[in-house]
Design a protein around this motif. Structure first.
Motif, mmCIF file in Angstrom:
data_model
loop_
_atom_site.group_PDB
_atom_site.id
_atom_site.type_symbol
_atom_site.label_atom_id
_atom_site.label_comp_id
_atom_site.label_asym_id
_atom_site.label_seq_id
_atom_site.Cartn_x
_atom_site.Cartn_y
_atom_site.Cartn_z
ATOM 1 N N MET A 1 3.291 3.985 -3.225
ATOM 2 C CA MET A 1 2.399 5.145 -3.416
ATOM 3 C C MET A 1 1.418 5.292 -2.221
ATOM 4 S SD MET A 1 3.093 6.962 -5.897
ATOM 5 C CE MET A 1 1.786 8.276 -6.028
ATOM 6 N N GLU A 2 0.935 4.274 -1.717
ATOM 7 C CA GLU A 2 0.203 4.496 -0.332
ATOM 8 C C GLU A 2 1.176 4.576 0.681
ATOM 9 O OE1 GLU A 2 -2.143 1.041 0.942
ATOM 10 O OE2 GLU A 2 -3.206 2.068 2.326
ATOM 11 N N PRO A 3 1.457 5.521 1.513
ATOM 12 C CA PRO A 3 2.333 5.676 2.373
ATOM 13 C C PRO A 3 2.036 4.363 3.673
ATOM 14 C CG PRO A 3 1.566 7.857 1.947
ATOM 15 C CD PRO A 3 0.755 6.765 1.363
ATOM 16 N N ILE B 1 -0.694 -6.599 -3.445
ATOM 17 C CA ILE B 1 0.162 -5.295 -3.547
ATOM 18 C C ILE B 1 -0.003 -4.796 -4.859
ATOM 19 C CG2 ILE B 1 1.315 -5.856 -1.471
ATOM 20 C CD1 ILE B 1 3.505 -6.905 -3.381
ATOM 21 N N GLY B 2 -0.762 -5.101 -5.745
ATOM 22 C CA GLY B 2 -0.582 -4.612 -7.258
ATOM 23 C C GLY B 2 -0.174 -5.919 -8.109
ATOM 24 N N PHE C 1 -3.924 10.222 -0.566
ATOM 25 C CA PHE C 1 -2.715 11.050 -0.114
ATOM 26 C C PHE C 1 -1.383 10.336 -0.636
ATOM 27 C CE2 PHE C 1 0.390 10.994 3.633
ATOM 28 C CZ PHE C 1 0.930 12.201 3.440
ATOM 29 N N GLY C 2 -0.592 11.004 -1.340
ATOM 30 C CA GLY C 2 0.542 10.347 -1.747
ATOM 31 C C GLY C 2 2.001 11.229 -1.367
ATOM 32 N N ARG D 1 -6.068 -4.470 0.775
ATOM 33 C CA ARG D 1 -5.359 -4.217 -0.412
ATOM 34 C C ARG D 1 -4.264 -3.113 -0.406
ATOM 35 N NH1 ARG D 1 -6.538 -5.077 -5.811
ATOM 36 N NH2 ARG D 1 -5.125 -3.776 -7.345
ATOM 37 N N MET D 2 -3.229 -3.156 -0.746
ATOM 38 C CA MET D 2 -2.259 -2.090 -0.635
ATOM 39 C C MET D 2 -1.841 -1.388 -2.013
ATOM 40 S SD MET D 2 0.277 -4.793 1.494
ATOM 41 C CE MET D 2 -0.963 -6.186 1.478
ATOM 42 N N GLY D 3 -1.358 -0.256 -1.562
ATOM 43 C CA GLY D 3 -1.079 0.681 -2.870
ATOM 44 C C GLY D 3 0.444 0.438 -2.926
ATOM 45 N N GLY D 4 0.672 -0.893 -3.477
ATOM 46 C CA GLY D 4 2.239 -1.084 -3.623
ATOM 47 C C GLY D 4 2.733 -1.798 -2.385
ATOM 48 N N MET E 1 -4.237 -0.900 -14.258
ATOM 49 C CA MET E 1 -3.670 -0.800 -12.861
ATOM 50 C C MET E 1 -3.243 -2.063 -12.439
ATOM 51 S SD MET E 1 -7.044 -0.339 -10.772
ATOM 52 C CE MET E 1 -7.918 0.795 -12.140
ATOM 53 N N GLN E 2 -1.944 -1.817 -11.714
ATOM 54 C CA GLN E 2 -1.557 -2.830 -10.870
ATOM 55 C C GLN E 2 -2.095 -2.516 -9.391
ATOM 56 O OE1 GLN E 2 3.024 -3.549 -11.507
ATOM 57 N NE2 GLN E 2 2.575 -2.888 -13.473
ATOM 58 N N CYS E 3 -1.181 -1.672 -8.620
ATOM 59 C CA CYS E 3 -1.894 -1.487 -7.180
ATOM 60 C C CYS E 3 -3.093 -0.636 -7.246
ATOM 61 C CB CYS E 3 -0.837 -0.906 -6.371
ATOM 62 S SG CYS E 3 -0.589 0.911 -6.435
ATOM 63 N N GLY E 4 -3.195 0.303 -8.046
ATOM 64 C CA GLY E 4 -4.315 1.153 -8.134
ATOM 65 C C GLY E 4 -4.501 2.239 -7.385
ATOM 66 N N TYR E 5 -3.599 2.490 -6.558
ATOM 67 C CA TYR E 5 -3.387 3.503 -5.720
ATOM 68 C C TYR E 5 -3.665 4.982 -6.106
ATOM 69 C CZ TYR E 5 -2.740 6.134 -1.087
ATOM 70 O OH TYR E 5 -2.853 6.890 -0.114
ATOM 71 N N CYS E 6 -2.780 5.177 -7.278
ATOM 72 C CA CYS E 6 -2.698 6.518 -8.031
ATOM 73 C C CYS E 6 -3.837 6.669 -8.898
ATOM 74 C CB CYS E 6 -1.298 6.428 -8.637
ATOM 75 S SG CYS E 6 -1.305 5.492 -10.013
ATOM 76 N N ARG F 1 3.909 4.723 -9.398
ATOM 77 C CA ARG F 1 4.929 3.798 -8.658
ATOM 78 C C ARG F 1 4.900 2.428 -9.509
ATOM 79 N NH1 ARG F 1 8.553 1.304 -7.961
ATOM 80 N NH2 ARG F 1 9.962 0.906 -6.075
ATOM 81 N N CYS F 2 3.996 1.827 -9.852
ATOM 82 C CA CYS F 2 4.067 0.628 -10.432
ATOM 83 C C CYS F 2 4.278 0.509 -11.826
ATOM 84 C CB CYS F 2 2.445 -0.119 -10.465
ATOM 85 S SG CYS F 2 1.858 -0.273 -8.896
ATOM 86 N N PHE G 1 6.476 -3.533 -3.017
ATOM 87 C CA PHE G 1 7.730 -3.549 -3.476
ATOM 88 C C PHE G 1 8.892 -4.253 -2.303
ATOM 89 C CE2 PHE G 1 5.596 -0.143 -5.429
ATOM 90 C CZ PHE G 1 5.579 -0.499 -6.765
ATOM 91 N N HIS H 1 11.685 2.471 -1.040
ATOM 92 C CA HIS H 1 10.747 1.662 -1.828
ATOM 93 C C HIS H 1 9.629 2.531 -2.451
ATOM 94 C CE1 HIS H 1 12.442 -1.419 0.705
ATOM 95 N NE2 HIS H 1 12.135 -2.228 0.144
ATOM 96 N N VAL H 2 9.287 3.568 -1.886
ATOM 97 C CA VAL H 2 8.296 4.618 -1.950
ATOM 98 C C VAL H 2 7.103 4.172 -2.523
ATOM 99 C CG1 VAL H 2 9.798 6.638 -1.998
ATOM 100 C CG2 VAL H 2 9.722 4.866 -3.962
#
Lengths: 156, 737
Positions: free
Chosen positions: B352-354, B68-69, A37-38, B400-403, A96-101, A134-135, B405, B349-350
């Motif tokens: 990617m992972e809300p 966080i990446g 979910f983004g 782990r976090m989707g970003g 990847m950095q965070c990898g979420y996307c 985003r990364c 920032f 910040h947005v």
């Protein structure tokens, strides 16, 4: 409402309101959390799945409209030669950095190479611009796709 | 020796325990140098456990910091494994839970992880290796000094005897613990793991779609929550139609939550809990909440801008925060006075992972949480205080976090889910925010305004500089992202300086965004210095080199000691000259394109960048190439992660310059999602040519310092191209028509 849908080649029975997006069916009714979910409005591509092979935003696809079309998710990606090659290229390039996307990126990239095995840089940009990272790992994503295209996996 | 960096003052001690399976657990404790970040006082540790050597010769290493990446879950264990002389292929990394006593500080922020952990993590590995050597020496009856190691193997060369770490582990657990400060760390030339490009440790799981992010947490019987709060900042809840929400499909419960009076933690809202988050979120439409917005609904970005311009015109700042010499006299005597007003907007910040968090109020009174947070110990403390329980009654698993920032340095989502879960004991609750929640209720990068004046003498030397900075009062907090440094460059090198500020009132929440302060002030000062350079017949890199000519290193203003601390003009010179060479600075460029230069020092990193830009026939800015030279010390610990941070930072900065702003209207954020807060996408990615300049300094972090200079490098390129000076962000391209 009860629905029978085909996900990753398996028949799944689902009881959900017809307007519930496929994304939330996958994640919270079926426990398949690889699809992310983004944004919820089809603007970021994190939720990309394949519907009959087409890259599709699952956050904007109501379960009631899936019908008998075939759904493929990231959990099944390694079953396709192109998908598997892209997964490896992602690791080789350390994309990847965070990898979420990245599950959404991989699904979009696979759909691209399945229909166009040798995309130009412009075609890669065009096919991938719906997927936000985003990364900002864009250089590496693009390079990984080009690497798989050069290996010719999609032509096999 | 560069090891004489910030860590030498830290004592460390170690303790071992034998594992049931015959293994060795090495625990180390680091009373870390105190360093306040985002309101969190650094904790003092008592006992840490990082290394477990298993009988099968695999090694389990704990990654203590939140991922966080930025690559820290891979990088900190590399430091341990290096000095342990571990076989990296046999290393398994596990994420440590939030535990100050066990692990010391656990923080993803400020690019602090590298400088804070460079020595302690290596000492942890080195001490474990020493114990394995001692165990082998005992077993073979030889002096430890005759032993050496190959990856995960102890070797006695003269007798040809060898033993794996796994074979020695249970013996090593009974060896006296060495004082890590007494152990010689490796010479950099002998590194086998540090300096190796190693892929992210979780990446194979990610490409397979395994659920490893916070929002992927799944627990038996778990329910999902949405949280409705006022879009107008500072508002209080008056009423909401709870019963209507409860009647919605799939809804299990709904109730109001009262804020705790701290907008950085918990504001009034309504929680809706359902069997599926989509149903909970949809039920918000039925709430019809009424809010008391007080005075704040009248606030807007337009009002702030008008007020700030009026304040700058009036020229009566509230307070001076840096003053030396006589600026008024210097400007009066100047041959030339350069003046410019600059501004920049709020930014979101947005990640990617809300924002999300999962919590279970257990029957034993423990609030167990699965938290994607950059500052888990802070969240643990906040939740414990809110619940009125000791911190050991709040168990925080770091996911782990989707970003991040910087957004996840505020733990409001942890507080919200704790407030919900306490009402539903025994039921795991996962709170998820919509993207609209995320964009509308952020802790934004503060907007700001600067009126700068510089006086030059006949030789073009800056003899006086002043800044009237109009910012916001953010009501406390140890870290203030709406402040700027008193020694902002070039203050150290100018005889007459006055930096003063005026703070405006607001209820808009503010916080740290990647390279906080620097991401805004670099644009202002490097653009203004570009104006000064042009006015004095030089280019910006030449001006900077002239300003610091002959200057010696200065002490740190942040409490760091040793050769990597403080400001070192030699490093400015090195990266500036390097990037000029890389970009062929001063040579002709392609027709219709121009180069711009930007430099900035932040988070102990020195970065000089050159942007090549053009305008399209539709008057859009195109960035073709970015050259970057960065100095973060003697070693690039993981070149993969390091270069990824640099590339990402550069694109992030270009996005901020070109198209990002959060506007306040009616006391609320106007932007809501990626359709109106437009992040960079693949087609606008430039070619990035980045190189590191190695210097004899202890390594420092890379999460932030590559970002700030790219913004002025771009705006300075546009000046070179068009003769139009960008003084307000984001760039309004109508300026160029």
């Amino acid at each position: 409402m009860a629905y029978t849908v085909t996900i990753n080649g398996e028949t799944r029975e689902i009881d959900a309101p017809e307007d519930m997006p496929l994304l939330w069916v996958l994640r919270q009714e079926l426990g398949m959390v690889g699809t992310k979910f983004g944004c919820g409005i089809g603007m970021c591509g994190a939720c990309t799945v394949h519907v009959d092979g087409q890259a599709t935003r699952s956050c904007s696809l109501p379960i009631g409209s899936v019908g008998d079309r075939q759904i493929t998710t990231i959990e099944h990606l390694s079953q396709s030669p192109v998908g598997q090659a892209l997964q490896q290229a992602w690791l080789d390039e350390d994309v990847m950095q965070c990898g979420y996307c990245q599950s959404g990126q991989l699904m979009s990239a696979t759909a691209l190479l399945n229909r166009n095995p040798n995309p130009s840089e412009t075609e890669i940009n065009s096919a991938m611009q719906g997927n936000i990272c985003r990364c900002a790992c864009y250089t590496r994503i693009s390079r990984a796709i080009a690497q798989v295209a050069a290996e010719g996996t999609a032509n096999v | 020796m560069f090891e004489a960096g910030i860590a030498t003052s830290r004592r460390s001690f170690l303790k071992v325990t034998a594992l049931a399976g015959g293994g060795l657990t090495l625990a180390a404790s680091f009373p870390m140098a105190a360093r306040a970040v985002a309101g969190e006082a650094a904790a003092t540790a008592e006992l840490n456990a990082f290394v477990t050597i298993n009988p099968d010769n695999t090694i389990t290493i704990v990654g203590k910091n939140p991922e966080i990446g930025q690559g820290i879950k891979t990088m900190l264990p590399m430091l341990i494994a290096e000095e342990l002389d571990a076989d990296w292929d046999q290393v398994r990394i596990v994420q440590g839970d939030s535990n100050a006593a066990k692990y010391g500080p656990q923080l993803a922020g400020g690019s602090f992880a590298t400088p804070m952990n460079w020595i302690p993590m290596r000492q942890t590995g080195a001490a474990a290796r020493a114990m394995l050597l001692a165990a082998a020496a005992q077993r073979w009856g030889v002096p430890a000094g005759e032993l050496s190691t190959e990856p995960s193997v102890v070797v006695h060369a003269s007798s040809g005897r060898r033993a794996t770490y796994g074979e020695l582990a249970s013996d090593a657990a009974h060896v006296a613990v060495p004082d890590p400060a007494s152990i010689q760390l490796k010479d950099g030339a002998d590194f086998r793991i540090i300096g190796r490009a190693i892929g992210g440790i979780d990446s194979p799981k990610i490409v397979r779609g395994e659920g490893i992010f916070g929002v992927d947490t799944q627990l038996p019987g778990m329910v999902y929550a949405a949280y409705e709060r006022s879009r107008v900042f500072g508002a209080r809840l008056v009423s909401a139609d709870i019963e209507a929400a409860k009647a919605a499909p799939g809804v299990i419960n709904a109730f109001t939550v009262e804020g705790n009076g701290n907008a950085a933690e918990l504001v009034d809202g309504v929680a809706i809990i359902a069997s599926n988050w989509w149903l909970a979120n949809k039920a918000r439409e039925r709430l019809n909440p009424q809010w008391d917005t007080g005075e704040w609904a009248g606030h807007s970005s337009a009002k702030y801008d008008a007020d700030a311009r009026a304040l700058m015109a009036a020229g009566q700042p509230q307070e001076e925060f840096a003053s030396k010499g006589d600026v008024d006299a210097a400007l009066a005597s100047a041959t030339q006075v350069i003046e410019g007003e600059y501004s920049y907007p709020f930014l979101a910040h947005v990640a990617m992972e809300p924002m999300n968090c999962t919590a279970l109020m257990r029957e034993d009174g423990v609030m167990e949480m699965w938290a994607p947070t950059q500052i888990p110990q802070g969240g643990q403390a906040s939740v414990a205080a809110y619940l009125g329980v000791p911190q050991d009654k709040v168990l925080v698993h770091i996911t782990r976090m989707g970003g991040g920032f910087g957004r996840r340095l505020n733990n409001d989502y942890m507080m919200q889910v704790a407030a919900i879960a306490r009402r539903m004991p025994g039921t795991p609750v996962q709170l998820i925010w919509s993207r609209e929640d995320d964009v509308r209720t952020d802790y934004y990068r503060p907007a700001g305004w600067h009126k700068l004046r510089a006086g030059l003498d006949a030789d073009g030397k800056i003899i006086g500089i002043e800044d009237h900075f109009v910012t916001f009062d953010i009501n406390g907090g140890a870290f203030n992202p709406a402040a700027m440094p008193a020694d902002e460059f070039p203050a150290r090198y100018v005889s007459n300086v006055r930096y003063a500020q005026t703070k405006m009132r607001t209820a808009v929440p503010m916080g740290a965004l990647r390279a906080p302060t620097s991401n805004a002030v670099a644009f202002v000062f490097q653009s203004f210095l570009d104006e000064v350079a042009h006015a004095s017949g030089r280019d910006l890199p030449t001006l900077l080199l002239d300003i610091v000519e002959g200057a010696e290193p200065e002490p740190s203003t942040m409490g760091f000691t040793g050769p990597s601390a403080g400001f070192d003009p030699r490093r400015l010179r090195a990266v500036t000259r390097k990037v000029m060479e890389m970009a062929n600075w001063g040579q002709p460029v392609a027709e219709g394109r121009a180069l711009g230069f930007g430099y900035y020092y932040s988070h102990q990193g020195y970065f000089a960048e050159v942007v090549e830009a053009s305008l399209t026939d539709r008057n859009q800015v195109a960035v073709h190439n970015v050259w970057c030279a960065g100095d973060v010390g003697a070693h690039i610990i993981n070149p993969h992660g390091a270069m990824n941070q640099v590339e990402g930072s550069i694109i992030d900065g270009i996005g901020q310059a070109l198209q990002l702003a959060v506007e306040i209207e009616g006391g609320a954020a106007k932007q809501s999602n990626f359709n109106n807060y437009q992040l960079p996408r693949m087609p606008m990615t430039p070619v990035i040519h980045a190189e590191f300049v190695l210097s004899d300094n202890s390594p420092t972090g890379l999460g932030e310092p590559a970002l700030p200079p790219v913004i002025p490098a771009l705006t300075n390129a546009l000046f070179a191209l068009t003769g139009k000076r960008v003084r307000n962000l984001p760039i309004d391209t109508s300026l160029f028509t």
